[in-house]
Design an enzyme around this catalytic site. Structure first.
Site, mmCIF file in Angstrom:
data_model
loop_
_atom_site.group_PDB
_atom_site.id
_atom_site.type_symbol
_atom_site.label_atom_id
_atom_site.label_comp_id
_atom_site.label_asym_id
_atom_site.label_seq_id
_atom_site.Cartn_x
_atom_site.Cartn_y
_atom_site.Cartn_z
ATOM 1 N N TYR A 30 44.705 -37.661 10.239
ATOM 2 C CA TYR A 30 43.594 -36.749 9.927
ATOM 3 C C TYR A 30 42.606 -37.665 9.066
ATOM 4 C CZ TYR A 30 48.070 -34.285 10.640
ATOM 5 O OH TYR A 30 49.039 -33.473 11.117
ATOM 6 N N GLY A 168 47.367 -23.195 9.064
ATOM 7 C CA GLY A 168 48.037 -24.272 8.611
ATOM 8 C C GLY A 168 49.340 -25.136 8.879
ATOM 9 N N ASP A 170 50.602 -24.975 11.987
ATOM 10 C CA ASP A 170 50.270 -24.586 12.888
ATOM 11 C C ASP A 170 50.800 -24.223 14.561
ATOM 12 O OD1 ASP A 170 48.195 -25.115 11.052
ATOM 13 O OD2 ASP A 170 48.088 -27.462 12.186
ATOM 14 N N ARG A 202 54.842 -33.531 17.926
ATOM 15 C CA ARG A 202 54.155 -32.803 17.739
ATOM 16 C C ARG A 202 53.925 -31.699 18.656
ATOM 17 N NH1 ARG A 202 50.156 -33.365 13.317
ATOM 18 N NH2 ARG A 202 48.571 -33.268 15.523
ATOM 19 N N TRP A 359 56.105 -27.278 12.493
ATOM 20 C CA TRP A 359 56.270 -26.705 11.736
ATOM 21 C C TRP A 359 56.974 -25.377 12.730
ATOM 22 C CZ3 TRP A 359 54.274 -25.617 7.512
ATOM 23 C CH2 TRP A 359 52.935 -26.160 6.622
ATOM 24 N N GLU A 402 55.295 -36.214 6.189
ATOM 25 C CA GLU A 402 54.183 -35.400 6.266
ATOM 26 C C GLU A 402 54.554 -33.914 5.893
ATOM 27 O OE1 GLU A 402 52.756 -34.350 10.345
ATOM 28 O OE2 GLU A 402 50.890 -33.864 8.996
HETATM 29 C C1 9WN Z 1 44.915 -29.198 12.326
HETATM 30 C C2 9WN Z 1 45.995 -31.637 7.925
HETATM 31 C C3 9WN Z 1 46.235 -30.302 8.414
HETATM 32 C C4 9WN Z 1 47.281 -29.410 7.649
HETATM 33 C C5 9WN Z 1 47.808 -28.835 9.084
HETATM 34 C C6 9WN Z 1 48.438 -29.236 9.178
HETATM 35 C C7 9WN Z 1 48.016 -30.488 10.173
HETATM 36 C C8 9WN Z 1 45.872 -30.189 11.846
HETATM 37 C C9 9WN Z 1 46.060 -31.152 13.433
HETATM 38 O O1 9WN Z 1 47.187 -30.989 9.576
HETATM 39 O O2 9WN Z 1 47.221 -29.956 11.240
HETATM 40 O O3 9WN Z 1 44.553 -29.059 11.440
HETATM 41 O O4 9WN Z 1 45.771 -31.798 13.677
HETATM 42 O O5 9WN Z 1 47.342 -31.168 13.092
HETATM 43 O O6 9WN Z 1 49.195 -28.637 10.149
HETATM 44 O O7 9WN Z 1 48.720 -27.981 8.015
HETATM 45 O O8 9WN Z 1 46.277 -29.218 6.962
HETATM 46 O O9 9WN Z 1 47.015 -32.278 6.943
#
Ligand code: 9WN
Length: 436
Positions: A30, A168, A170, A202, A359, A402
């Site tokens: 991320y 959030g 997802d 994932r 999730w 995470e």
């Molecule tokens: C899409 C950043 C984010 C969190 C989310 C989590 C995950 C993203 C992804 O990561 O989501 O927004 O690409 O999977 O589910 O809650 O804010 O940490």
């Protein structure tokens, strides 16, 4: 041991801090600024680096659109380690989008209001923090106004989300029945997440097709809210999202009162608040399940599954004491066995539960943090303490992952930390939990 954890947590936050003044959730996986991550991160930073805590909030709010909308990802920087990036989302399609920062065209849970309040509680120099809050608070107010104006289509005090990434949470099994109503094309694209994380932890390729398809529909209409409300196959009133809004409303009322001379805004917030709490209790509580549930606005029916989001309303003071007791019974019965860490993200007794996948089951530290404070505020001190101790133990055992497996016994043979490692909000919120 606790001191060591705090040192490690600070190291993670420092390593994830970027030159532009914001913190990425996790390296590789991320690489940008995420909205609710940013809020949780600012709470941790406030304990030892007020300057960066403030910058975290500023850099997020600088990307606000002219209509008050705050996006879920701000692409301050270029990075090709994440899909879908700025070129896919194309926020510039919306006429009121920020001209300075590219972003997504979707939101994330509105935590910023209560984050500002929490920062004030933590800061030693209250005067200085209040001055800072004074420079930012109207942006958060405008964001709430945006939600009530554009996302409460039936005037119920409840706002909708149009995408699972807005929740959030997802790939929660909550959305599975919505996916069954859709038949998106099989898009060709290059996933990046699965080069950083084991694909079994994932979402699947097909799930990504649904996610992308909803965005394509929104883009076809330049992210116009009314069109999205009319056409998005995903339109949900989410108890976690709405509870965060309600908690943040209360925080804004408190902060504006401390700042003085904001009578109109306070009275507007109180109106929203009263209506939201009423609407929330009338529509989202499922007495048979003993918990709050999501409501599918597109298909006009409640989504009758229990997830950790079902208990988040405790944090915003939404249920009365009788309901709160029912909720805690439900939580302890289904999620709270001695063989489990609290709190799985999805009902462990359901056949949709998956202990390793994102999730669909694992424990997340931010939801535990929300539950800790919620339980504590209703006087469920022992269970709150268990949520806190479980969170600390998970991080101590596995590292700052995470998400985590809720099943204790698997530790005999394998590790139970999943997703990204050195994850910012796990670090930031652990600092806060240890201090409370
Ligand atoms: C899409 C950043 C984010 C969190 C989310 C989590 C995950 C993203 C992804 O990561 O989501 O927004 O690409 O999977 O589910 O809650 O804010 O940490």
């Amino acid at each position: 041991m606790k001191e060591e954890l705090i040192i490690k947590a600070k190291e993670i936050l420092e390593a994830n801090f970027q030159e532009g003044g914001f913190t990425i959730p996790c390296q590789g996986l991320y690489p940008f600024q995420w909205k609710w991550d940013s809020g949780f991160i600012a709470i941790g930073l406030a304990y030892y680096n007020i300057k960066n805590a403030k910058r975290e909030i500023e850099t997020l709010l600088n990307a606000q659109w002219e209509n008050g909308f705050i996006p879920h990802i701000v692409f301050h920087n270029d990075s090709d380690t994440y899909f879908p990036g700025a070129d896919f989302h194309k926020s510039e399609l919306h006429p009121l989008a920020s001209k300075e920062y590219r972003s997504t065209g979707m939101a994330q849970p509105p935590v910023t209001g209560f984050v500002l309040q929490k920062m004030l509680n933590i800061a030693e120099d209250k005067e200085d923090m209040l001055q800072f809050i004074d420079t930012q608070i109207d942006k958060v107010f405008e964001n709430h106004k945006y939600f009530y104006q554009h996302r409460d289509i039936h005037n119920e005090g409840l706002v909708y989300i149009y995408h699972n990434w807005e929740s959030g949470t997802d790939n929660s099994p909550i959305w599975d029945d919505i996916w069954k109503t859709m038949d998106p094309p099989k898009y060709s694209f290059e996933r990046r997440d699965t080069t950083h994380v084991d694909p079994s932890q994932r979402p699947s390729k097909r799930e990504y097709d649904y996610y992308l398809h909803i965005i394509e529909i929104a883009k076809e209409h330049n992210y116009d809210d009314a069109k999205i409300a009319e056409l998005s196959p995903f339109l949900v009133q989410d108890p976690l999202f709405n509870a965060m809004l309600i908690k943040s409303n209360a925080a804004l009322i408190d902060l504006y009162e401390k700042l003085g001379n904001n009578k109109e805004k306070v009275s507007q917030l109180k109106k929203w608040q009263e209506k939201s709490i009423k609407g929330f209790n009338a529509k989202l509580y499922d007495a048979e399940l003993g918990a709050y549930v999501h409501y599918d606005l597109r298909n006009n029916k409640p989504i009758r599954f229990i997830s950790s989001s079902s208990f988040a309303p405790l944090y915003a003071g939404i249920p009365d004491m009788e309901r709160a007791k029912q909720m805690v019974n439900t939580m302890m019965e289904k999620f709270g066995g001695e063989d489990k860490y609290l709190c799985a993200s999805f009902d462990p007794t359901s056949d949709r539960f998956n202990p390793k996948k994102y999730w669909r089951g694992p424990v997340w530290i931010n939801l535990n943090w929300i539950l800790f404070y919620g339980l504590k505020s209703y006087g469920f001190t022992k269970i709150a303490e268990r949520v806190k101790q479980d969170s600390i133990e998970l991080v101590e055992k596995e590292g700052f992952y995470e998400y985590f497996d809720s099943r204790k016994e698997i530790r005999k043979t394998e590790a139970g930390g999943y997703g990204g490692n050195n994850f910012s909000w796990s670090a930031a919120l652990l600092i806060d939990l240890i201090n409370n």
